[in-house]
Write a protein that holds these residues in place. Structure first.
Motif, short mmCIF file in Angstrom:
data_model
loop_
_atom_site.label_atom_id
_atom_site.label_comp_id
_atom_site.label_asym_id
_atom_site.label_seq_id
_atom_site.Cartn_x
_atom_site.Cartn_y
_atom_site.Cartn_z
N HIS A 394 37.51 50.75 39.19
CA HIS A 394 39.03 51.08 38.29
C HIS A 394 39.31 50.31 37.72
N THR A 395 38.94 48.91 38.77
CA THR A 395 40.21 47.71 37.96
C THR A 395 39.33 46.37 37.65
N PRO A 396 39.46 45.80 36.08
CA PRO A 396 39.29 44.88 35.66
C PRO A 396 38.84 43.75 36.76
N ALA A 397 38.01 42.99 36.31
CA ALA A 397 37.60 41.45 37.10
C ALA A 397 39.05 40.84 36.59
N GLY A 398 39.17 40.12 38.03
CA GLY A 398 40.58 39.39 38.52
C GLY A 398 41.88 39.95 38.97
N THR A 399 41.43 41.23 39.10
CA THR A 399 42.68 41.95 39.73
C THR A 399 42.80 41.81 41.46
N THR A 400 44.31 41.55 41.70
CA THR A 400 44.00 41.01 43.05
C THR A 400 44.05 42.60 43.82
N VAL A 401 43.47 43.02 45.03
CA VAL A 401 43.01 43.88 45.97
C VAL A 401 43.27 43.32 47.51
N THR A 402 44.70 44.08 48.33
CA THR A 402 45.03 43.10 49.06
C THR A 402 44.97 45.11 50.16
N ALA A 403 44.48 44.24 51.09
CA ALA A 403 44.17 45.81 52.54
C ALA A 403 45.33 45.11 53.54
N THR A 404 45.69 46.14 54.21
CA THR A 404 46.96 45.25 54.42
C THR A 404 46.71 47.08 56.39
N VAL A 405 46.94 46.39 57.76
CA VAL A 405 46.88 47.07 58.70
C VAL A 405 48.02 46.81 59.17
N GLU A 406 48.75 47.82 59.85
CA GLU A 406 49.58 47.73 60.44
C GLU A 406 50.38 48.86 61.58
N SER A 407 50.33 48.63 62.66
CA SER A 407 50.94 49.15 63.78
C SER A 407 51.25 50.05 64.38
#
Length: 504
Positions: A394-407
């Protein structure tokens, strides 16, 4: 059928009861007073009779040979109206006379003397009605063979007693009337709170409790709920009952509303599922029809590729629906220790392979040790993969996707953030519902990439089954899904792992 007699009101019954009690009390007091006064007056009269008969017997003893002598009546000090008689041993009247006022004694008639017969000369007093003279208190005495009978009129005593009865009756009537009026006013005032409570109960009973929104029922006024009085206790109990009725009806209406909404969701779910299944089935049927008509109409390899693609799409949809059904039934998931940092890293690598046109980043903030979660690794991987796929599709090409893991010591927080166009505000409240898609605001990568709108619903259901929660915040240029899961108990660790950021 015999009609039941109409019962009187509590006010009337109390007034009748109190009046009856007052009547009984007044009657008892009047009778006691009358009898006591009569006993006193009669005792005094008997003493006077006994004194008079002894005095007359002494006067008759002056002439014992004269058995009919009544000359002692001429002595001074004899009261007017006193009668005296000489009797023989059998009680027969020998001579009798009555003392007149300012006149010599007058002899009694035969009828009058007959009324005095039969009195024994023993000194006891008797009451006799003498014709023409009235009621007398008489006594006979035998003094050494001289027998004398003496009587005094009782008219004064009877008049006194009659007057006393009349006064007692008048006082009782006036007192009872006044007491009845006072009691009526007091009872009316004291029962007025109970009347207001009854009026409130009647008003509540007329409310349409079976339909409509049941709120704001009439309550008993605060001044009528004092626990120090019986009416106040009834009023307070009625208010509590009305509160329970409102709460129960509100709960019932809420349950009915939930059932209605559940039925609506079920109907919408069945319609959406039917539509999603009908599309690949129609495609498969179309290609099969073209194949039946001959290979000159379509290339067999293309047809079979399309049939396989639609079959895979339909199989994926059915598997998603079965997974949601199992989660709705509360079936237990597999339980093992899962390293969420490694799981998210793997999901990011998979997303990069599927969406090379996006920029994928992974951030780890494990200050309190590794992010270990007790749960089903495959299902948790599916949750993170669905979030990645949602950002990719659902986002166009070039979009930055960040996955964050915190504990932390108690929770593991996973965030998937992108800088795409965002989710429409109207769609945001229902983004985790089944068959919800954002096609109107986010472009779909293709027919096979678009999905059926079950990815986020599955992610929410799996997260809830693991005792966690998932939410989303979205504005143009920033959309962030937050996944919170409880972590397993770990012993204190040494040096914490430093946070690091790396493009993948």
């Amino acid at each position: 059928m015999t009609a039941r007699p109409r019962s009187r009101s509590l006010r009337t019954r109390l007034l009748v009861f109190i009046t009856a009690v007052l009547v009984c009390v007044c009657a008892a007091m009047a009778l006691t007073t009358v009898f006591a006064q009569r006993a006193y007056l009669m005792g005094n009269l008997d003493n006077r009779v006994n004194d008079a008969v002894e005095r007359n017997a002494g006067g008759a003893a002056l002439h014992p040979e004269l058995t009919r002598d009544l000359t002692f009546l001429n002595e001074g000090g004899q009261p007017a109206g006193m009668l005296a008689a000489r009797i023989d041993a059998e009680g027969n009247i020998l001579s009798a006379a009555v003392v007149s006022h300012d006149a010599p004694p007058r002899s009694l008639t035969t009828a009058q003397t007959d009324a005095l017969k039969g009195i024994a000369p023993d000194g006891s007093t008797h009451t006799r009605a003498v014709p023409g003279l009235g009621t007398y208190r008489v006594a006979a005495l035998d003094a050494s063979g001289i027998r004398v009978l003496t009587g005094l009129p009782m008219d004064d005593v009877l008049d006194t007693i009659s007057g006393l009865v009349a006064v007692e009756t008048a006082v009782a009537v006036v007192g009872l009337t006044a007491a009845g009026c006072v009691c009526a006013v007091v009872i009316r005032r004291q029962l007025r709170p109970l009347g207001r409570v009854a009026a409130t109960a009647v008003e509540v009973s007329r409310a349409p409790l079976g339909r409509g929104q049941v709120t704001g029922l009439t309550r008993v006024p605060e001044q009528d709920t004092d626990p120090g009085s019986e009416a106040g206790q009834v009023g307070a109990a009625l208010n509590r009952m009305i509160d329970h009725v409102e709460a129960s009806l509100a709960e019932r209406q809420h349950s009915e509303e939930q059932v209605r909404r559940s039925e609506e969701r079920m109907r919408r779910f069945l319609a959406d599922a039917s539509h999603e299944l009908r599309t690949p089935l129609a495609s498969i049927a179309g290609y099969a029809e073209l194949m039946n008509r001959g290979t000159d109409r379509i290339e067999p390899g293309l047809a079979w590729r399309r049939v396989n693609a639609e079959s895979a799409r339909m199989r994926s949809l059915v598997e998603d629906l079965l997974l949601l059904a199992r989660l709705d039934e509360g079936r237990p998931l597999q339980s093992a220790e899962v390293d969420m940092a490694a799981l998210v890293a793997e999901a990011v690598w998979d997303a990069r392979a599927a969406g090379a046109g996006h920029v994928w980043r992974l951030e780890l903030g494990l200050d309190d040790g590794p992010a270990l979660v007790l749960g089903d690794e495959a299902r948790l991987h599916q949750v993170v993969a669905n979030l990645m796929a949602n950002a990719r599709v659902h986002t166009p090409a070039g979009t930055t996707v960040t996955a964050t893991v915190e504990s932390t010591r108690t929770t593991c927080v996973i965030r998937v953030r992108d800088d795409g166009p965002g989710i429409p505000p109207a769609l945001l409240p229902t983004v985790f519902e089944r068959f919800t898609r954002a096609d109107t605001s986010r472009t779909r990568a293709g027919v096979l990439e678009g999905g059926s709108g079950l990815g986020l619903a599955i992610a929410s259901a799996i997260t809830t089954a693991h005792g966690g929660r998932i939410d989303v915040q979205s504005t143009p240029g920033r959309t962030e899904f937050t996944l919170v899961l409880p972590v397993t108990e770990l012993p204190p660790t040494g040096t914490p792992t430093a946070a690091r950021t790396a493009p993948v």
